[in-house]
Design an enzyme around this catalytic site. Structure first.
Site, PDB file in Angstrom:
ATOM      1  N   GLY A  74       4.833  -4.673 -11.008  1.00 25.45           N
ATOM      2  CA  GLY A  74       5.853  -3.763 -11.524  1.00 25.45           C
ATOM      3  C   GLY A  74       5.441  -2.310 -11.449  1.00 25.45           C
ATOM      4  N   HIS A  90       6.999   2.035  -7.223  1.00 25.76           N
ATOM      5  CA  HIS A  90       7.054   3.339  -6.561  1.00 25.76           C
ATOM      6  C   HIS A  90       7.430   3.066  -5.116  1.00 25.76           C
ATOM      7  CE1 HIS A  90       3.176   2.137  -4.962  1.00 25.76           C
ATOM      8  NE2 HIS A  90       2.695   2.023  -6.184  1.00 25.76           N
ATOM      9  N   GLU A  91       7.460   4.134  -4.318  1.00 30.32           N
ATOM     10  CA  GLU A  91       7.908   3.989  -2.921  1.00 30.32           C
ATOM     11  C   GLU A  91       7.091   2.945  -2.150  1.00 30.32           C
ATOM     12  OE1 GLU A  91      10.104   4.725  -0.498  1.00 30.32           O
ATOM     13  OE2 GLU A  91      11.398   5.458  -2.079  1.00 30.32           O
ATOM     14  N   HIS A 139       5.934   0.048  -3.259  1.00 23.26           N
ATOM     15  CA  HIS A 139       6.557  -1.261  -3.509  1.00 23.26           C
ATOM     16  C   HIS A 139       7.899  -1.366  -2.781  1.00 23.26           C
ATOM     17  CE1 HIS A 139       4.177  -0.739  -7.387  1.00 23.26           C
ATOM     18  NE2 HIS A 139       3.746  -1.917  -6.961  1.00 23.26           N
ATOM     19  N   GLN A 141      -6.713 -10.612 -13.914  1.00 21.68           N
ATOM     20  CA  GLN A 141      -7.400  -9.728 -12.963  1.00 21.68           C
ATOM     21  C   GLN A 141      -7.870  -8.431 -13.599  1.00 21.68           C
ATOM     22  OE1 GLN A 141      -3.718  -9.643 -10.420  1.00 21.68           O
ATOM     23  NE2 GLN A 141      -4.352  -7.561  -9.980  1.00 21.68           N
ATOM     24  N   GLN A 157      -1.335  -2.064   2.187  1.00 24.98           N
ATOM     25  CA  GLN A 157      -2.660  -1.846   2.782  1.00 24.98           C
ATOM     26  C   GLN A 157      -3.540  -0.967   1.900  1.00 24.98           C
ATOM     27  OE1 GLN A 157      -4.142  -3.268   5.183  1.00 24.98           O
ATOM     28  NE2 GLN A 157      -5.889  -1.923   5.558  1.00 24.98           N
ATOM     29  N   ASP A 210      -4.451  -1.638  -0.986  1.00 18.78           N
ATOM     30  CA  ASP A 210      -5.416  -2.606  -1.526  1.00 18.78           C
ATOM     31  C   ASP A 210      -5.996  -3.398  -0.360  1.00 18.78           C
ATOM     32  OD1 ASP A 210      -5.036  -2.188  -4.480  1.00 18.78           O
ATOM     33  OD2 ASP A 210      -2.986  -2.652  -3.917  1.00 18.78           O
ATOM     34  N   SER A 257       0.745   2.809  -9.042  1.00 17.19           N
ATOM     35  CA  SER A 257       1.329   2.743 -10.388  1.00 17.19           C
ATOM     36  C   SER A 257       0.452   3.494 -11.382  1.00 17.19           C
ATOM     37  CB  SER A 257       1.477   1.288 -10.833  1.00 17.19           C
ATOM     38  OG  SER A 257       2.268   0.587  -9.898  1.00 17.19           O
TER      39      SER A 257
HETATM   40  O1  PAF Z   1      -1.417  -5.771  -5.935  1.00 16.94           O
HETATM   41  C1  PAF Z   1      -0.960  -6.189  -7.026  1.00 16.94           C
HETATM   42  O2  PAF Z   1      -0.015  -5.630  -7.593  1.00 16.94           O
HETATM   43  C2  PAF Z   1      -1.569  -7.422  -7.662  1.00 16.94           C
HETATM   44  O3  PAF Z   1      -2.927  -7.482  -7.431  1.00 16.94           O
HETATM   45  C3  PAF Z   1      -0.868  -8.725  -7.200  1.00 16.94           C
HETATM   46  C4  PAF Z   1      -1.059  -8.975  -5.712  1.00 16.94           C
HETATM   47  C5  PAF Z   1       0.616  -8.681  -7.525  1.00 16.94           C
HETATM   48  C6  PAF Z   1      -1.477  -9.926  -7.942  1.00 16.94           C
HETATM   49  O4  PAF Z   1      -1.317  -9.800  -9.319  1.00 16.94           O
END
Ligand code: PAF
Length: 293
Positions: free
Chosen positions: A31, A34-35, A37, A61, A149, A151, A187
């Site tokens: 969630g 931003h652009e 996503h 995580q 990319q 991440d 985010s």
């Molecule tokens: O990149 C993210 O937002 C998170 O690591 C993901 C892939 C949704 C997993 O929770």
């Protein structure tokens, strides 16, 4: 667009769409859209028949000292943005739906997860990512899943899970979307005050400087890194890591002879930020991995 909360509802909706011949695209998110996503949603919309976006701030995580409780959340705004992109289903489950009592499985990818963010944030981070993404793949059964990319390490970890577990999903890594001044969208950029926001541009500028050194014909990793380090120092940024790694294995690179990732992570003000450039050994452009926002 339908907002679904349960795994059973998602399975029924996906089953019906697939029965009608639709391919399924999944955009996994936490969630705070931003652009970056939205660009993933657009690509999914252009390429697949049923677009599912998952919105789940995955607790496993985050380390106890990280920002799980303050992570930006605004489902109402996110839903409006997803709907405007033509998303069909927003899957926004509760933590109990994803991790019911007795949940005991952990997906661990060795090697790739032990460096960079895995070393900085701890092993739990990529275990949490790999486990929740594997679950999302099991729930949504996408034909294609879209990741940013930015991440880069996460993309490699997810690709490895898919390969090792023979999951029938294609992973699409989509270009980093940047602000006009080059800051990679995240985010977590909302945590930046004015001073930190200005200094944060140094991350991409550092990567640009390194790339310019490579472009000048210098392939030595130390010199490439030194130019990036100088930009960070100038902005009073103490990097958690600034590293040159093989673009597929994440092994350290001493001389850039094949595609390499230049990756940086740093705390800037209240935000922990990451960024990377793909360095093409042949010098081909596209290395900033940028997309027009
Ligand atoms: O990149 C993210 O937002 C998170 O690591 C993901 C892939 C949704 C997993 O929770």
């Amino acid at each position: 667009m339908r907002i679904l909360r349960t795994i059973a509802e998602v399975r029924a909706a996906v089953g019906a769409a697939r029965g009608a011949g639709a391919s399924v695209g999944l955009v996994p998110t936490m969630g705070a859209f931003h652009e970056g996503h939205l660009s993933l949603m657009r690509q999914a919309r252009a390429e697949t028949g049923l677009v599912v976006v998952s919105l789940f701030v995955n607790p496993t995580q985050f380390a106890p000292n990280e920002d799980l409780s303050t992570y930006p959340r605004d489902e109402h705004r996110d839903a409006a943005l997803a709907e405007a992109e033509g998303v069909d289903i927003l899957f926004a489950p509760s933590p109990a739906e994803v991790y019911p009592d007795g949940f005991a499985t952990n997906v661990h990818v060795a090697g790739l997860t032990e460096v960079l963010d895995g070393a900085s944030r701890g092993a739990h981070h990529f275990d949490g990512v790999a486990t929740v993404v594997t679950k999302l793949f099991g729930i949504v059964t996408p034909d294609v899943a879209y990741f940013g990319q930015k991440d880069a390490q996460q993309v490699l970890v997810v690709r490895r899970v898919v390969r090792d577990l023979d999951l029938a999903v294609r992973i699409e890594a989509c270009p980093i979307v940047r602000e006009p001044d080059g800051l990679a969208m995240s985010s977590r950029n909302v945590y930046l005050d004015a001073d930190a926001r200005a200094r944060a541009t140094a991350l991409n500028r550092a990567l640009d400087a390194a790339e310019a050194v490579l472009g000048s014909g210098e392939h030595g990793g130390e010199r490439i890194l030194a130019s990036a380090r100088a930009v960070l120092v100038d902005a009073s940024i103490d990097a958690e890591y600034l590293e040159l790694r093989d673009a597929e294995t994440l092994q350290p690179v001493r001389v850039v002879e094949r595609d390499a990732l230049l990756l940086v992570a740093a705390r800037v003000g209240a935000a922990r930020l990451i960024d990377n450039h793909l360095l093409r050994a042949g010098g081909a452009e596209e290395s900033r991995g940028e997309a027009a926002a």
